[in-house]
Scaffold this motif. Structure first.
Motif, mmCIF file in Angstrom:
data_model
loop_
_atom_site.group_PDB
_atom_site.id
_atom_site.type_symbol
_atom_site.label_atom_id
_atom_site.label_comp_id
_atom_site.label_asym_id
_atom_site.label_seq_id
_atom_site.Cartn_x
_atom_site.Cartn_y
_atom_site.Cartn_z
ATOM 1 N N VAL A 172 53.138 39.018 40.382
ATOM 2 C CA VAL A 172 52.860 39.034 41.822
ATOM 3 C C VAL A 172 52.288 40.387 42.234
ATOM 4 O O VAL A 172 51.297 40.465 42.974
ATOM 5 N N PHE A 173 52.870 41.454 41.713
ATOM 6 C CA PHE A 173 52.419 42.803 42.074
ATOM 7 C C PHE A 173 50.963 43.012 41.681
ATOM 8 O O PHE A 173 50.134 43.433 42.493
ATOM 9 N N LEU A 174 50.642 42.717 40.417
ATOM 10 C CA LEU A 174 49.272 42.943 39.950
ATOM 11 C C LEU A 174 48.302 42.039 40.693
ATOM 12 O O LEU A 174 47.166 42.450 41.007
ATOM 13 N N THR A 175 48.747 40.823 41.004
ATOM 14 C CA THR A 175 47.871 39.905 41.748
ATOM 15 C C THR A 175 47.549 40.468 43.126
ATOM 16 O O THR A 175 46.398 40.417 43.578
ATOM 17 N N ILE A 176 48.555 41.027 43.780
ATOM 18 C CA ILE A 176 48.323 41.593 45.119
ATOM 19 C C ILE A 176 47.364 42.779 45.037
ATOM 20 O O ILE A 176 46.425 42.900 45.833
ATOM 21 N N VAL A 177 47.586 43.633 44.039
ATOM 22 C CA VAL A 177 46.695 44.800 43.879
ATOM 23 C C VAL A 177 45.258 44.338 43.669
ATOM 24 O O VAL A 177 44.321 44.829 44.305
ATOM 25 N N MET A 178 45.094 43.351 42.765
ATOM 26 C CA MET A 178 43.743 42.862 42.472
ATOM 27 C C MET A 178 43.147 42.172 43.700
ATOM 28 O O MET A 178 41.959 42.331 44.000
ATOM 29 N N SER A 179 43.978 41.413 44.410
ATOM 30 C CA SER A 179 43.483 40.687 45.585
ATOM 31 C C SER A 179 43.010 41.655 46.654
ATOM 32 O O SER A 179 41.939 41.471 47.254
ATOM 33 N N ILE A 180 43.812 42.694 46.910
ATOM 34 C CA ILE A 180 43.430 43.663 47.949
ATOM 35 C C ILE A 180 42.138 44.380 47.549
ATOM 36 O O ILE A 180 41.210 44.504 48.352
ATOM 37 N N ALA A 181 42.084 44.824 46.288
ATOM 38 C CA ALA A 181 40.898 45.574 45.844
ATOM 39 C C ALA A 181 39.654 44.701 45.902
ATOM 40 O O ALA A 181 38.642 45.091 46.517
ATOM 41 N N ILE A 182 39.744 43.521 45.297
ATOM 42 C CA ILE A 182 38.552 42.658 45.250
ATOM 43 C C ILE A 182 38.245 42.087 46.635
ATOM 44 O O ILE A 182 37.088 42.079 47.072
ATOM 45 N N GLY A 183 39.283 41.644 47.319
ATOM 46 C CA GLY A 183 39.087 41.014 48.626
ATOM 47 C C GLY A 183 38.459 41.961 49.628
ATOM 48 O O GLY A 183 37.533 41.601 50.357
ATOM 49 N N THR A 184 38.959 43.189 49.640
ATOM 50 C CA THR A 184 38.419 44.164 50.587
ATOM 51 C C THR A 184 36.967 44.498 50.256
ATOM 52 O O THR A 184 36.089 44.498 51.124
ATOM 53 N N LEU A 185 36.730 44.769 48.975
ATOM 54 C CA LEU A 185 35.383 45.130 48.538
ATOM 55 C C LEU A 185 34.377 44.022 48.855
ATOM 56 O O LEU A 185 33.327 44.262 49.466
ATOM 57 N N VAL A 186 34.731 42.812 48.455
ATOM 58 C CA VAL A 186 33.801 41.684 48.662
ATOM 59 C C VAL A 186 33.658 41.395 50.154
ATOM 60 O O VAL A 186 32.545 41.122 50.639
ATOM 61 N N GLY A 187 34.755 41.487 50.901
ATOM 62 C CA GLY A 187 34.704 41.228 52.342
ATOM 63 C C GLY A 187 33.809 42.226 53.060
ATOM 64 O O GLY A 187 32.994 41.848 53.913
ATOM 65 N N VAL A 188 33.924 43.496 52.705
ATOM 66 C CA VAL A 188 33.094 44.525 53.327
ATOM 67 C C VAL A 188 31.625 44.301 52.968
ATOM 68 O O VAL A 188 30.738 44.367 53.830
ATOM 69 N N LEU A 189 31.386 43.998 51.694
ATOM 70 C CA LEU A 189 30.015 43.750 51.257
ATOM 71 C C LEU A 189 29.403 42.577 52.012
ATOM 72 O O LEU A 189 28.262 42.642 52.488
ATOM 73 N N ALA A 190 30.174 41.486 52.141
ATOM 74 C CA ALA A 190 29.668 40.285 52.813
ATOM 75 C C ALA A 190 29.383 40.585 54.284
ATOM 76 O O ALA A 190 28.371 40.123 54.833
ATOM 77 N N ALA A 191 30.262 41.377 54.900
ATOM 78 C CA ALA A 191 30.094 41.670 56.330
ATOM 79 C C ALA A 191 28.925 42.611 56.578
ATOM 80 O O ALA A 191 28.193 42.467 57.556
ATOM 81 N N THR A 192 28.737 43.580 55.675
ATOM 82 C CA THR A 192 27.693 44.587 55.918
ATOM 83 C C THR A 192 26.328 44.149 55.394
ATOM 84 O O THR A 192 25.318 44.431 56.007
ATOM 85 N N ARG A 193 26.323 43.462 54.251
ATOM 86 C CA ARG A 193 25.038 43.044 53.695
ATOM 87 C C ARG A 193 24.546 41.730 54.307
ATOM 88 O O ARG A 193 23.363 41.528 54.488
#
Lengths: 498, 317
Positions: free
Chosen positions: B106-127
């Protein structure tokens, strides 16, 4: 100066992280012939090794056999009882006394010498604990050390297969350890077996290393054995293919894939599936009381097709429920009811049921995949089947006593293999069944053959398929799979391949 | 706020008691003989009535249901979850080795989700454009694909074909950090792929919404770099609802661990529940249920508290 795009930097960094992690992953070692790494289901390895307190400690499964030996054992590969810590044994004419002559060259790993007194004490400890409730509740026994290396066991009822089975799974645990350090014994077993427990993480892994003082190390080729718990066949298959383990029991649906990956599939007997006629008085379905109808049903089942289409090509095709090696197996009986729809229809017509009839059969989820093909086979001779579902086999145990059905689906995993419903209900079986309790070994063998022949000829049990256990192994290892009904291989049956 | 707090504690207690009671009843409403028979294992088919009766007595199943329930419930509040019916081991000690496995995933999943989710979300919103549409498409796709399919695909690709990660097994963090990480990496990735894309959709929406706000325009007019506005102001303001979403995602993750633990043969709580449920070892399954319900209730409670703290309107609902 060359400017590296920020995106490229991020991709390279991510790749580096993954590659780094991968590099740090424990590399899967090539299978080695000195270590057996096999998958087991979690309940197959004891986690409490004290027979007085462990509710589920017996030597039915190979893991326990590495540590604890028994007076006799059931060699599932040939399906015969054979002496182990006993050099020989003899059952008295009255079938109530067994005299075991014990080996004189055995010591427990705590140094306690194994003799008749130790064997008696060890058996008493098993009986006192929850694992030995057959001897404490069903068939109480008297134990007597009749010599330094001779133990006599007297039972209240005649010794049948069940008695020998329980004797064969009653572990000989050091009585000194039970008395002096019962708590320590729970995690540090003290037996006479070929291995000692090196390390155990309950429900995860158990590691054995050789017992340096074992009397016959050549019988066990592996210096170390790791039992790794896999409760999912797909996971076990993946571990096997990636080299993490070198032996695993796989679901037959995964066996072909494993074979294609270069692994060896070891097969054996397997589980019999059959229709059992449970209405000998013909009170529920009178039509089934006519032997020709039951024979017609047997002839209408295309077992070859079931094997290929449902069992993934594994298993055997036979008209009888008992496999070769069983005392009930009838030589030449496998083809007795080879698929012949015309003959089946002719028998139905001869019996006066050309227009067929309807029956209802109890079933459970484990038979679900066979229901359509059975329904079609019976429909081909005019019999309409309705299946009524039960939660599981346990729920079906009392079905045959309910008087609601004429036929039921079942498997026969028990030792003497005559379904409990048949006992004393069929006049034609009464005499040979009696001989099983009272006859000499030769008479018993004849009676078993007679039972097998009657059950086959009268189609009391209509076999429709026999699946097989499929054990996958690396080519360097072979597994002697049990010849009867899904019994686990004995530890000695894990060998180096020829 | 105090009243709100007490009400939330009351709801949490009622939820905990209700779910655990239903679980206990589901396992124990069957006839004692049926429960005992199942535990006789391979010998069930040949068991005599005497053997079954002895097993019923040994397991204490002949006592009244209410008495057994109260004993179990009192034990739960004392931290005593009983003993395994099959092995006699204490349930706490069995679960004690399994909780770290599930929590690791669960811990590693949350870390990966936050890192990937934030990165991809920002990219999608800005690009915007293709990146945005692709992200939304993949989000829908991976929501539709069952976790076990994703997990099996990862095993085939990265374990069986490329041999980069172990296909099965767990290495404790105390034995080797990198071994621990590699042993749970694919399992966590299986869960994180879908979860991170859902998070990315939320991040994208929050950013697009926030970037239209007047205060962002003001910051921009003052000449502050767009990257600084994004990471120091916009993302920070978007964090609160995202944290709440993460809390809810953790509950879903616990369910997902049941699948991935089985596929990767990780000895966690999910495996314990499935394996012991199949053989009818009720105390272990109920123990897992207690842990899961406890975690879920605590997370819900925490989410409610955060919600109440951030949004005063929630305190009066």
């Amino acid at each position: 100066m060359i400017r590296i795009p920020r995106r490229a930097t991020a991709i390279v960094a991510a790749a580096a992280v993954v590659a780094g992690l991968a590099a740090c992953a424990p590399q899967t070692a090539e299978p080695t012939v000195t270590t057996l790494k096999t998958s087991v289901l979690s309940y197959m390895v004891a986690s409490n090794w004290n027979p007085v307190t462990s509710p589920y400690l017996n030597t039915y499964f190979p893991a326990q056999q590495g540590i604890y030996e028994t007076l006799i054992r059931l060699n599932t590969e040939i399906f015969e009882y054979e002496p182990l810590l006993a050099e020989s044994y003899e059952i008295g004419d009255d079938q109530r006394t067994i005299t075991l002559t014990l080996r004189d060259d055995v010591d427990f790993t705590d140094g306690t010498h194994f003799d008749a007194a130790a064997a008696k004490a060890a058996l008493e400890n098993v009986i006192a604990g929850p694992s030995g409730n057959y001897f404490s509740t069903v068939n109480p026994v008297e134990l007597e050390a009749t010599g330094e290396y001779e133990l006599t066991i007297t039972s209240q009822t005649p010794m049948d297969g069940t008695f020998l089975f329980w004797l064969a799974i009653s572990p000989m645990v050091s009585p000194t350890a039970v008395e002096e350090d019962p708590d320590g014994l729970e995690t540090t077993p003290v037996g006479t077996g070929p291995y000692i427990l090196e390390e155990q993480v309950p429900d995860v892994s158990t590691t054995f290393v050789r017992n340096p003082d074992y009397r016959a190390p050549e019988d066990y080729p592996f210096d170390e054995i790791d039992f790794l718990v896999f409760d999912d066949s797909v996971a076990a298959s993946n571990a096997l293919k990636s080299g993490q383990i070198n032996v695993a029991q796989l679901d037959p649906s995964l066996a072909a894939d494993a074979e294609a990956a270069g692994l060896t599939i070891n097969t054996g007997g397997g589980t019999n599936y059959e229709l059992i006629w449970i209405d000998p008085a013909g009170a529920v379905v009178p039509e089934l009381a006519d032997v020709r109808v039951r024979q017609a049903i047997a002839l209408a089942i295309d077992r070859e097709s079931i094997k290929d289409s449902i069992n993934f090509g594994y298993g055997t095709v036979s008209s009888q429920v008992w496999g070769e090696g069983s005392p009930y197996y009838v030589n030449g009986g496998d083809e007795r009811y080879a698929y012949d729809l015309d003959a089946a229809k002719a028998l139905m017509e001869e019996a006066g049921y050309a227009d067929g009839f309807a029956i209802t059969m109890p079933s459970t989820a484990i038979f679900a995949k066979y229901e359509p093909v059975l329904a079609q086979a019976l429909a081909d001779i005019g019999i309409t089947v309705t299946f009524e579902q039960y939660a599981d086999l346990v729920a079906m145990i009392d079905v045959d006593k309910s008087g609601k059905y004429g036929l039921m689906l079942n498997t026969i995993p028990d030792l003497d293999l005559v379904g409990t419903a048949q006992r004393n209900q069929y006049p034609q079986l009464a005499d040979p069944l009696e001989v099983l309790n009272t006859g000499t070994p030769e008479e018993i063998a004849d009676a078993q053959q007679e039972i097998g022949q009657i059950v086959l000829d009268d189609a009391l049990l209509i076999a429709f398929t026999r699946t097989t256990d499929t054990w996958a192994s690396v080519p360097e290892i072979s597994v002697g799979v049990g010849v009867i009904t899904g019994w686990p291989p004995i530890l000695q049956a894990f060998r180096l391949a020829d | 706020m105090l009243l709100y707090l007490l009400r939330r504690i009351g709801v949490a207690l009622v939820t905990f008691l209700s779910v655990t009671t239903i679980g206990f009843l589901l396992f124990n409403l069957r006839a004692p003989e049926t429960i005992a028979l199942r535990l006789l294992g391979p010998q069930a088919a040949n068991a005599t009535p005497e053997q079954v009766a002895a097993a019923v007595e040994r397991l204490g199943l002949n006592r009244p249901l209410l008495e057994r329930y109260l004993e179990w419930l009192i034990g739960v509040f004392r931290g005593d979850l009983g003993r395994s019916l099959l092995t006699g081991q204490e349930v706490e000690s069995i679960l004690g080795t399994r909780v770290p496995v599930t929590l690791s995933i669960v811990f590693l999943t949350i870390v990966m989700s936050i890192a990937i989710g934030t990165l991809v979300g920002v990219l999608a919103a800005t690009r915007g454009g293709v990146v945005d549409r692709a992200m939304q498409g993949f989000a829908v796709l991976f929501q539709a694909i069952p976790i076990y399919i994703v997990a099996l695909a990862l095993v085939i690709a990265f374990s069986l074909s490329l041999r980069l990660f172990p296909a099965t097994g767990y290495i404790p963090i105390t034995t080797s950090f990198t071994g621990w990480l590699s042993s749970i990496f694919l399992a966590s990735a299986s869960l994180a792929i879908g979860g991170s894309l859902v998070l990315a959709v939320w991040v994208r929406s929050a950013i697009i919404d926030l970037r239209r706000q007047d205060w962002v325009r003001t910051l921009r007019s003052r000449g502050i770099a767009p990257r600084t506005i994004m990471y120091q102001h916009v993302l920070r303001n978007a964090a609160a609802p995202i944290v709440q979403l993460l809390g809810l995602n953790i509950i879903g993750l616990l369910v997902g661990t049941v699948f991935v633990e089985r596929i990767f043969n990780l000895p966690g709580l999910g495996t314990a529940a499935v394996t012991n449920g199949a053989v009818g070892d009720a105390p272990i399954v109920l123990g897992v249920l207690v842990v899961f319900v406890f975690v879920i209730v605590v997370i819900n409670f925490a989410v409610d508290l955060i919600n109440g703290f951030l949004n005063p309107k929630a305190r009066i609902t």
